[in-house]
Design an enzyme around this catalytic site. Structure first.
Site, short mmCIF file in Angstrom:
data_model
loop_
_atom_site.label_atom_id
_atom_site.label_comp_id
_atom_site.label_asym_id
_atom_site.label_seq_id
_atom_site.Cartn_x
_atom_site.Cartn_y
_atom_site.Cartn_z
N ASP A 7 0.85 -1.19 0.00
CA ASP A 7 0.00 0.00 0.00
C ASP A 7 0.89 1.25 0.00
O ASP A 7 1.81 1.37 0.81
CB ASP A 7 -0.87 -0.05 1.27
CG ASP A 7 -1.95 1.02 1.28
OD1 ASP A 7 -2.40 1.43 0.20
OD2 ASP A 7 -2.35 1.43 2.39
N HIS A 8 0.63 2.17 -0.90
CA HIS A 8 1.37 3.43 -0.98
C HIS A 8 2.88 3.24 -1.06
O HIS A 8 3.64 3.83 -0.27
CB HIS A 8 1.04 4.35 0.20
CG HIS A 8 -0.37 4.84 0.18
ND1 HIS A 8 -0.81 5.81 -0.67
CD2 HIS A 8 -1.46 4.44 0.89
CE1 HIS A 8 -2.12 6.01 -0.48
NE2 HIS A 8 -2.54 5.19 0.45
N GLU A 41 -1.46 5.90 -9.05
CA GLU A 41 -2.42 6.88 -8.52
C GLU A 41 -2.31 8.21 -9.26
O GLU A 41 -1.21 8.71 -9.52
CB GLU A 41 -2.22 7.11 -7.02
CG GLU A 41 -3.20 8.15 -6.45
CD GLU A 41 -3.35 8.15 -4.93
OE1 GLU A 41 -2.82 7.24 -4.26
OE2 GLU A 41 -4.00 9.07 -4.42
N GLY A 48 -7.74 8.48 7.03
CA GLY A 48 -7.90 8.77 8.45
C GLY A 48 -9.35 8.81 8.90
O GLY A 48 -10.27 8.51 8.14
N HIS A 101 -9.16 4.81 -2.33
CA HIS A 101 -8.47 4.88 -1.03
C HIS A 101 -9.34 5.68 -0.06
O HIS A 101 -10.32 6.31 -0.45
CB HIS A 101 -7.12 5.59 -1.20
CG HIS A 101 -6.07 4.71 -1.79
ND1 HIS A 101 -4.95 4.31 -1.10
CD2 HIS A 101 -5.97 4.13 -3.01
CE1 HIS A 101 -4.21 3.54 -1.86
NE2 HIS A 101 -4.80 3.42 -3.03
N SER A 160 -12.86 4.26 4.56
CA SER A 160 -13.50 3.81 5.80
C SER A 160 -14.77 4.62 6.04
O SER A 160 -14.84 5.80 5.70
CB SER A 160 -12.55 3.98 6.99
OG SER A 160 -11.63 2.90 7.04
N ASN A 183 -10.23 0.49 -0.16
CA ASN A 183 -9.21 0.42 0.89
C ASN A 183 -9.78 0.79 2.26
O ASN A 183 -10.38 1.86 2.41
CB ASN A 183 -8.07 1.40 0.59
CG ASN A 183 -7.14 0.89 -0.49
OD1 ASN A 183 -7.46 -0.04 -1.20
ND2 ASN A 183 -5.97 1.51 -0.58
P1 13P Z 1 -8.95 4.84 5.54
O1 13P Z 1 -8.10 5.71 6.40
O2 13P Z 1 -10.21 5.52 5.12
O3 13P Z 1 -9.24 3.52 6.17
O4 13P Z 1 -8.15 4.55 4.18
C1 13P Z 1 -7.17 3.54 4.13
C2 13P Z 1 -6.38 3.57 2.88
O5 13P Z 1 -6.69 4.23 1.91
C3 13P Z 1 -5.17 2.75 2.84
O6 13P Z 1 -4.43 2.94 1.67
O1 G3H Z 2 -3.31 5.00 3.73
C1 G3H Z 2 -2.64 4.66 4.69
C2 G3H Z 2 -3.03 3.49 5.52
O2 G3H Z 2 -4.05 3.81 6.43
C3 G3H Z 2 -1.81 2.94 6.18
O3 G3H Z 2 -1.47 3.68 7.30
O4 G3H Z 2 0.88 4.16 6.78
O5 G3H Z 2 0.01 4.40 9.12
O6 G3H Z 2 0.33 2.14 8.11
P1 G3H Z 2 0.05 3.60 7.86
ZN ZN Z 3 -4.52 4.93 0.88
#
Ligand code: 13P
Ligand code: G3H
Ligand code: ZN
Length: 313
Positions: free
Chosen positions: A82-83, A134, A181, A213, A216, A256
């Protein structure tokens, strides 16, 4: 089956009008809670690992835990970075057992994003791994980077065809108003997503899988429980579930979710200690935390993603 790429999952999801949940994992209990839910509902799954997760839990531990989850469930599971911040991190994951990586060049000038993404795609494809790119920038916090609201920008639909054809990416994350977040909208602000942009993007890229992304819902029940048991989370607001369902029925094939996992886990642990202040065995509070994650993921699969019963043997 071994860990899979997202190719077949996304093809089926696009055709079926549903999405696959991509859940962030940082330890064994989180992985178990998610995979138990997916197993119960026979759902395909993406488990994703951030740079921060690798720093916290160690690459090898996370790969082995995800491999164990696959062995225990027999589900189609993709292991995704991820990222991914740079070529080296992507390469390390490609070489080290991941089946999918994201290269996040969204903060770069367009031509630099194209060049970096293409470099990762060339390496990944030569090793049987798929790539998410992205375009556009979400607000919010990811890893140690905090993207201010005024720096965030929606995806320009006029760029997506050029970006996808020149880079060769397998899926594309776009910015339509979600953010990372627990604080996605201001108090009193009406949550809104730019479905017009999503529609424009999918017209330019027919059949191509789009990623959302920052998706949540920031489930109120968990925030209330956290605050009931001593937490202080002011006005946490997420993406309404009906909007996510709509996105899943359109071109969005990957949704995500991380913050909802964090909230479920924290609410359960806080409640546990409020009820049993004398407990000090981690199994006593991590068990309800794992169960809370399982319940939350079952809810997402059934009510948001629509991918129950879609795991193919
Ligand atoms: P949320 O913070 O909305 O759960 O998004 C997570 C995310 O995009 C991880 O890449
Ligand atoms: O988009 C980011 C995800 O919520 C991952 O968070 O980089 O703190 O592990 P993190
Ligand atoms: Zn993300």
């Amino acid at each position: 089956m071994p860990l899979v790429t997202t190719t077949q999952m996304f093809k089926d999801a696009y055709e079926g009008g549903y999405a696959i949940g991509a859940f962030n994992v940082n330890n064994m209990e989180i992985i178990q809670g998610i995979t138990e839910a997916a197993k119960k509902l026979n759902a395909p799954l993406i488990l994703q690992v951030s740079k921060g997760a690798r720093a916290y839990a160690n690459h090898t531990y996370l790969v082995k835990l995800v491999e164990a989850a696959e062995k225990e469930t027999g589900l189609p599971i993709a292991l995704h970075l991820d990222h991914g911040p740079d070529f080296e991190t992507c390469k390390s994951c490609i070489d080290g057992g991941f089946t999918s990586v994201m290269i996040d060049g969204s903060h770069l000038p367009y031509e630099e994003n194209v060049a970096l993404t293409k470099r990762v795609v060339d390496y990944a494809h030569a090793h049987g791994v798929v790539v998410e790119g992205e375009l556009g920038q979400l607000a919010g916090i990811e890893d140690d980077v905090n993207v201010a609201e005024d720096k965030a920008c929606f995806t320009d639909p006029d760029q997506v065809y050029d970006f996808v054809t020149r880079t060769g990416v397998d899926s594309l994350a776009i910015a339509i108003g979600t953010s990372h977040g627990a604080y996605k909208f201001k108090p009193g602000q009406k949550p809104q997503l730019r479905f017009d942009i999503l529609e424009e993007v999918s017209k330019k890229l027919p059949g191509f899988p789009i990623v959302l992304h920052g998706a949540s819902s920031v489930i109120p029940e968990f925030v209330e429980k956290i605050n009931k048991y001593g937490g202080k989370m002011p006005d946490a607001i997420g993406i309404p579930e009906e909007m996510l369902r709509k996105a899943a029925s359109m071109a969005v094939c990957k949704i995500n979710i991380d913050s909802d996992l964090r909230l479920a886990m924290t609410a359960a642990v806080r409640e546990h200690f409020a009820l049993y202040p004398d407990h000090f065995d981690p199994r006593q509070y991590l068990k309800p935390a794992r169960e809370a994650i399982q319940g939350m993921v079952e809810h997402k699969i059934n009510n948001v993603l629509g991918c129950a019963g879609k795991a193919k043997a």
